[in-house]
Design a protein around this motif. Structure first.
Motif, short mmCIF file in Angstrom:
data_model
loop_
_atom_site.label_atom_id
_atom_site.label_comp_id
_atom_site.label_asym_id
_atom_site.label_seq_id
_atom_site.Cartn_x
_atom_site.Cartn_y
_atom_site.Cartn_z
N SER A 84 0.97 -1.29 -0.31
CA SER A 84 -0.02 0.08 -0.09
C SER A 84 0.84 1.26 -0.02
N ARG A 85 0.28 2.46 -0.36
CA ARG A 85 1.10 3.66 -0.46
C ARG A 85 0.07 4.60 0.29
N ASN A 86 0.74 5.80 0.67
CA ASN A 86 0.14 6.94 1.21
C ASN A 86 0.84 8.25 0.39
N SER A 87 0.39 8.48 -0.61
CA SER A 87 0.85 9.49 -1.60
C SER A 87 1.17 11.01 -0.71
N ALA A 88 0.17 11.23 0.14
CA ALA A 88 0.20 12.44 0.77
C ALA A 88 1.85 12.63 1.62
N ASN A 89 2.24 11.59 2.17
CA ASN A 89 3.42 11.47 2.80
C ASN A 89 4.59 10.66 2.07
N ASN A 90 4.47 10.38 0.69
CA ASN A 90 5.43 9.73 0.32
C ASN A 90 5.87 8.47 0.85
N THR A 91 4.99 7.69 1.21
CA THR A 91 5.40 6.27 1.98
C THR A 91 4.85 5.23 1.37
N LEU A 92 5.78 4.15 1.18
CA LEU A 92 5.24 2.88 0.51
C LEU A 92 5.12 1.93 1.98
N TYR A 93 4.34 0.96 1.87
CA TYR A 93 4.17 0.02 3.01
C TYR A 93 4.15 -1.37 2.33
N LEU A 94 4.69 -2.28 3.27
CA LEU A 94 4.51 -3.74 2.92
C LEU A 94 4.17 -4.50 4.09
N GLU A 95 3.03 -4.86 4.29
CA GLU A 95 2.35 -5.71 5.37
C GLU A 95 2.66 -7.16 5.19
N MET A 96 3.44 -7.83 6.30
CA MET A 96 3.76 -9.10 5.99
C MET A 96 3.27 -10.01 7.01
N ASN A 97 2.26 -10.92 6.74
CA ASN A 97 1.70 -11.62 7.68
C ASN A 97 2.08 -13.08 7.31
N ASN A 98 1.84 -14.01 8.33
CA ASN A 98 2.26 -15.46 8.29
C ASN A 98 3.51 -15.76 7.62
#
Length: 133
Positions: free
Chosen positions: A70-84
């Protein structure tokens, strides 16, 4: 000049979760694709996930159903949520950004430095993920 700074890595037990973050600095408005690739110990680079400016998300088969980009363009941040998380997910996870001639996001990440010149992208130093059983 573009700079990508990752964080959020760590050591977890198999089945655990982590959430990686990547802050982008520079001409972020030029990116059409951002994503993650992993360098697993003793293996070739694996492209994990990508997201483009239309919010189309793509994943490697090995992480589908477990990871979410996912990403938040407002604060130029990219995420990777890693489960299991699994032992084989262990590696150094790099954030990547692509600009220039547009192509499918995941394909572009795979091509960067191979058939796509490195002048069309950037990646960070990486954040380590260690999964133990």
């Amino acid at each position: 000049q573009v700079q990508l700074v990752e964080s959020g890595g760590g050591s977890v037990l198999s089945g655990g979760s982590l959430k990686l973050s990547c802050i982008a600095y520079g001409k972020t408005e030029d990116f059409y694709c951002m994503g993650w690739f992993a360098q697993h110990p003793g293996k070739k680079r694996e492209v994990i996930a990508g997201i483009d400016t239309d919010d189309i998300k793509q994943y490697a088969d090995s992480v589908k159903g477990r990871f979410t980009i996912s990403r938040n363009s407002a604060n130029n941040t990219l995420y990777l949520e890693m489960n299991n998380l699994k032992f084989e997910d262990t590696g150094l996870y790099h954030c990547v950004a692509i600009w220039g001639p547009r192509q499918e996001c995941l394909s572009a990440i795979k091509a960067l430095g191979v058939t796509l010149p490195v002048t069309y992208g950037a990646w960070g130093q990486g954040t380590p993920v260690t999964v133990s059983s």
